[in-house]
Design an enzyme around this catalytic site. Structure first.
Site, mmCIF file in Angstrom:
data_model
loop_
_atom_site.group_PDB
_atom_site.id
_atom_site.type_symbol
_atom_site.label_atom_id
_atom_site.label_comp_id
_atom_site.label_asym_id
_atom_site.label_seq_id
_atom_site.Cartn_x
_atom_site.Cartn_y
_atom_site.Cartn_z
ATOM 1 N N CYS A 148 4.430 9.030 0.566
ATOM 2 C CA CYS A 148 3.143 9.629 0.363
ATOM 3 C C CYS A 148 2.985 10.554 -0.807
ATOM 4 O O CYS A 148 3.900 11.520 -1.007
ATOM 5 C CB CYS A 148 2.581 10.149 1.641
ATOM 6 S SG CYS A 148 1.045 10.835 1.455
ATOM 7 N N ASN B 76 9.366 3.781 3.508
ATOM 8 C CA ASN B 76 9.313 3.632 4.871
ATOM 9 C C ASN B 76 10.593 2.895 5.151
ATOM 10 O O ASN B 76 11.419 2.694 4.011
ATOM 11 C CB ASN B 76 8.228 2.620 5.012
ATOM 12 C CG ASN B 76 6.760 2.884 4.743
ATOM 13 O OD1 ASN B 76 6.435 3.258 3.832
ATOM 14 N ND2 ASN B 76 6.171 3.532 6.211
ATOM 15 N N HIS C 285 9.143 6.881 8.033
ATOM 16 C CA HIS C 285 9.738 6.924 6.752
ATOM 17 C C HIS C 285 11.253 7.331 6.937
ATOM 18 O O HIS C 285 11.502 7.788 7.930
ATOM 19 C CB HIS C 285 8.812 8.075 5.887
ATOM 20 C CG HIS C 285 7.472 7.425 5.347
ATOM 21 N ND1 HIS C 285 7.459 7.076 4.253
ATOM 22 C CD2 HIS C 285 6.342 7.312 6.065
ATOM 23 C CE1 HIS C 285 6.329 6.570 4.031
ATOM 24 N NE2 HIS C 285 5.535 6.711 5.215
ATOM 25 N N ARG D 287 0.868 -1.297 -0.014
ATOM 26 C CA ARG D 287 0.001 -0.274 0.041
ATOM 27 C C ARG D 287 0.898 1.194 0.045
ATOM 28 O O ARG D 287 0.937 1.896 -0.964
ATOM 29 C CB ARG D 287 -0.991 0.114 1.201
ATOM 30 C CG ARG D 287 -2.148 1.085 1.329
ATOM 31 C CD ARG D 287 -1.810 2.426 1.581
ATOM 32 N NE ARG D 287 -1.097 2.362 2.802
ATOM 33 C CZ ARG D 287 -0.646 3.471 3.375
ATOM 34 N NH1 ARG D 287 -0.358 4.606 2.511
ATOM 35 N NH2 ARG D 287 0.038 3.609 4.679
ATOM 36 N N ASP D 288 1.715 1.415 1.040
ATOM 37 C CA ASP D 288 2.474 2.758 1.170
ATOM 38 C C ASP D 288 3.473 2.635 0.060
ATOM 39 O O ASP D 288 3.797 3.721 -0.438
ATOM 40 C CB ASP D 288 3.045 2.916 2.518
ATOM 41 C CG ASP D 288 3.472 4.232 3.163
ATOM 42 O OD1 ASP D 288 3.605 5.155 1.991
ATOM 43 O OD2 ASP D 288 3.456 4.322 4.096
ATOM 44 N N HIS E 206 5.438 4.247 12.585
ATOM 45 C CA HIS E 206 5.485 4.178 11.051
ATOM 46 C C HIS E 206 6.457 5.185 10.767
ATOM 47 O O HIS E 206 6.222 6.399 10.498
ATOM 48 C CB HIS E 206 3.888 4.329 10.764
ATOM 49 C CG HIS E 206 3.875 4.651 9.078
ATOM 50 N ND1 HIS E 206 3.057 3.662 8.622
ATOM 51 C CD2 HIS E 206 4.311 5.424 8.307
ATOM 52 C CE1 HIS E 206 3.082 3.965 7.313
ATOM 53 N NE2 HIS E 206 3.694 5.089 7.042
HETATM 54 P P1 HMG Z 1 -12.837 14.582 -2.417
HETATM 55 O O1 HMG Z 1 -12.310 14.824 -4.053
HETATM 56 O O2 HMG Z 1 -12.791 15.739 -1.608
HETATM 57 O O3 HMG Z 1 -13.932 13.812 -2.515
HETATM 58 O O4 HMG Z 1 -11.682 13.483 -1.897
HETATM 59 P P2 HMG Z 1 -15.176 13.284 -3.220
HETATM 60 O O5 HMG Z 1 -16.092 12.823 -2.359
HETATM 61 O O6 HMG Z 1 -15.606 14.600 -4.043
HETATM 62 O O7 HMG Z 1 -14.804 12.441 -4.137
HETATM 63 C C1 HMG Z 1 -14.184 12.459 -5.405
HETATM 64 C C2 HMG Z 1 -14.129 11.633 -6.415
HETATM 65 O O8 HMG Z 1 -13.658 10.247 -5.745
HETATM 66 C C3 HMG Z 1 -15.676 11.143 -6.789
HETATM 67 O O9 HMG Z 1 -15.658 10.623 -7.905
HETATM 68 C C4 HMG Z 1 -16.138 9.907 -5.654
HETATM 69 O O10 HMG Z 1 -17.070 8.906 -6.014
HETATM 70 C C5 HMG Z 1 -14.699 9.269 -5.705
HETATM 71 P P3 HMG Z 1 -16.750 11.204 -9.210
HETATM 72 O O11 HMG Z 1 -17.937 11.651 -8.737
HETATM 73 O O12 HMG Z 1 -15.760 12.640 -9.525
HETATM 74 O O13 HMG Z 1 -16.337 10.425 -10.148
HETATM 75 N N1 HMG Z 1 -14.640 8.671 -4.286
HETATM 76 C C6 HMG Z 1 -13.716 7.299 -4.372
HETATM 77 N N2 HMG Z 1 -13.806 6.522 -5.036
HETATM 78 C C7 HMG Z 1 -13.280 5.416 -4.643
HETATM 79 N N3 HMG Z 1 -13.039 5.066 -3.219
HETATM 80 C C8 HMG Z 1 -13.357 6.163 -2.179
HETATM 81 C C9 HMG Z 1 -13.813 7.184 -2.669
HETATM 82 N N4 HMG Z 1 -13.991 8.374 -2.156
HETATM 83 C C10 HMG Z 1 -14.508 9.199 -3.044
HETATM 84 N N5 HMG Z 1 -13.024 5.682 -1.202
HETATM 85 C C11 HMG Z 1 -10.816 11.758 -0.765
HETATM 86 C C12 HMG Z 1 -11.729 13.026 -0.701
HETATM 87 C C13 HMG Z 1 -10.608 11.277 0.725
HETATM 88 C C14 HMG Z 1 -11.855 10.775 -1.395
HETATM 89 C C15 HMG Z 1 -9.457 12.003 -1.379
HETATM 90 O O14 HMG Z 1 -8.932 12.990 -0.889
HETATM 91 C C16 HMG Z 1 -8.565 10.670 -1.175
HETATM 92 O O15 HMG Z 1 -8.974 9.783 -1.875
HETATM 93 N N6 HMG Z 1 -7.660 10.784 -0.599
HETATM 94 C C17 HMG Z 1 -6.736 9.621 -0.313
HETATM 95 C C18 HMG Z 1 -5.165 10.101 -0.644
HETATM 96 C C19 HMG Z 1 -4.297 8.940 -0.131
HETATM 97 O O16 HMG Z 1 -4.654 7.791 -0.544
HETATM 98 N N7 HMG Z 1 -3.210 9.291 0.425
HETATM 99 C C20 HMG Z 1 -2.153 8.352 0.612
HETATM 100 C C21 HMG Z 1 -2.471 7.469 1.914
HETATM 101 S S1 HMG Z 1 -2.221 8.162 3.378
HETATM 102 C C22 HMG Z 1 -0.417 7.788 3.774
HETATM 103 O O17 HMG Z 1 0.221 7.423 2.786
HETATM 104 C C23 HMG Z 1 0.002 8.193 4.849
HETATM 105 C C24 HMG Z 1 0.373 7.024 5.848
HETATM 106 O O18 HMG Z 1 1.116 6.089 5.179
HETATM 107 C C25 HMG Z 1 0.940 7.309 7.410
HETATM 108 C C26 HMG Z 1 2.381 8.058 6.922
HETATM 109 O O19 HMG Z 1 3.379 7.822 6.511
HETATM 110 O O20 HMG Z 1 2.187 9.337 7.839
HETATM 111 C C27 HMG Z 1 -0.949 6.430 6.393
HETATM 112 MG MG MG Z 2 3.342 6.087 5.099
#
Ligand code: HMG
Ligand code: MG
Length: 300
Positions: free
Chosen positions: A241, A250, A210, A14-15, A208
């Site tokens: 990320c 990581n 990096h 995933r990450d 966690h």
């Molecule tokens: P948004 O644009 O505000 O949301 O995004 P929305 O509700 O307007 O949705 C936009 C579009 O996405 C729509 O599609 C939704 O249906 C669709 P459209 O109508 O335009 O065709 N949608 C989805 N599709 C599939 N699955 C879903 C979903 N939700 C909405 N769950 C949102 C808000 C939260 C969806 C967006 O910002 C997002 O997906 N963000 C995730 C970003 C991400 O994955 N980042 C990396 C993971 S976190 C990380 O890596 C840190 C970590 O490792 C810890 C660390 O290292 O610190 C965990």
């Molecule tokens: Mg991470």
């Protein structure tokens, strides 16, 4: 006395894979996860059910989850940002979800288009549904030592967010050093604050790290000294990320396991097998293996 059993949470699929330039074929992701399942790892974060517009690399999450072999002694979790993602996960029979937020509003804004408060509301709603369905819920907080947009982050801000996540019943809280800026001293100060918040215990916390600034192994050593017994890592040090500019992967699982075994900790992981998986995936995505241990074992 602390136990010498350590749980390693492999987050590479995933990450790691969310942040590579190439979009890896679904079959290759499945192959990677199946190989990881045979190394002795007990926890693997498999994929995320996020918007494919935001993270195209995870667009095939349903196929990946459906396609992997589910080994009896391995817990497979998935990251979800909202109810939409949760519903997809539940429809596939996922048994553990990971919810996420951050210690700064700029980061939640860039990563999930909302404030910390709104992000916690998503977490609360997801947790409520998971509680009813008896789905294990883990949480991860980003930017616990520093934020790519706001700089230094105060431990009190982290502890406040962690408190809410503990209150709603997350079984574990991962403290994410998203951009790898922590040092052992900062980690120590962070745990002082966490202990002040919980009344002393830290057994529900994981770390966690990096490795952007090369401090991950030192930070983990300090956390181990503090009593932390759960660490997240990525095979071959994959990833980062996409919404944290300049952040690298990581800590590699190989380097983590080498450290842990050297400290007399038990992980159940076969390091040789893990090194093979790290070299396999690095070749597949055509990036140099970022694990020092992986490279050292290759040249032996
Ligand atoms: P948004 O644009 O505000 O949301 O995004 P929305 O509700 O307007 O949705 C936009 C579009 O996405 C729509 O599609 C939704 O249906 C669709 P459209 O109508 O335009 O065709 N949608 C989805 N599709 C599939 N699955 C879903 C979903 N939700 C909405 N769950 C949102 C808000 C939260 C969806 C967006 O910002 C997002 O997906 N963000 C995730 C970003 C991400 O994955 N980042 C990396 C993971 S976190 C990380 O890596 C840190 C970590 O490792 C810890 C660390 O290292 O610190 C965990
Ligand atoms: Mg991470």
């Amino acid at each position: 006395a602390f136990t010498n059993m350590v749980r390693v949470v492999e987050v590479g699929p995933r990450d790691g894979l969310q942040n590579i330039n190439a979009v890896l074929p679904t079959g290759m992701k499945i192959k990677l996860i199946n190989q990881l399942s045979q190394t002795g790892l007990r926890s693997i974060e498999v994929t995320s059910f996020v918007s494919p517009k935001w993270v195209p690399q995870m667009a095939d999450s349903s196929e990946v989850y459906k396609g992997i072999s589910k080994y009896m002694d391995v817990d497979y979790s998935v990251l979800v940002p909202n109810v939409k993602g949760l519903e997809k996960a539940l429809s596939l029979g996922v048994k553990e979800v990971v919810i996420f937020t951050a210690a700064t509003d700029s980061f939640t804004h860039h990563n999930t288009n909302c404030t910390i408060k709104e992000s916690l509301r998503h977490c609360i709603t997801i947790r409520q549904i998971c509680k009813e369905r008896k789905i294990r819920t883990r949480a991860v907080i980003s930017c616990v030592a520093g934020c790519p947009y706001e700089g230094e982050v105060k431990p009190t801000k982290v502890a406040k967010v962690a408190e809410t996540l503990l209150d709603i019943g997350c079984y574990e809280i991962g403290l994410g050093d998203t951009i790898g800026v922590a040092t052992p001293k900062k980690m120590g100060l962070l745990f002082n604050e966490i202990r002040a918040m919980t009344g002393g215990d830290i057994w529900r916390f994981a770390v966690h790290c990096h490795d952007t600034y090369g401090q991950a192994v030192a930070n983990i050593y300090e956390c181990l000294r503090q009593g932390i017994r759960v660490f997240d890592s990525s095979v071959a040090g994959l990833g980062g990320c996409p919404y944290a500019p300049g952040s690298s992967g990581n800590v590699s699982t190989e380097d983590l396991v080498y450290l842990l075994h050297g400290e007399g900790m038990e992980t159940g992981i076969d390091l040789d097998k893990l090194v093979d998986v790290g070299n396999f995936i690095s070749e597949q995505i055509c990036v140099p293996n970022r694990s020092k241990v992986g490279n050292a074992c290759l040249s032996k």
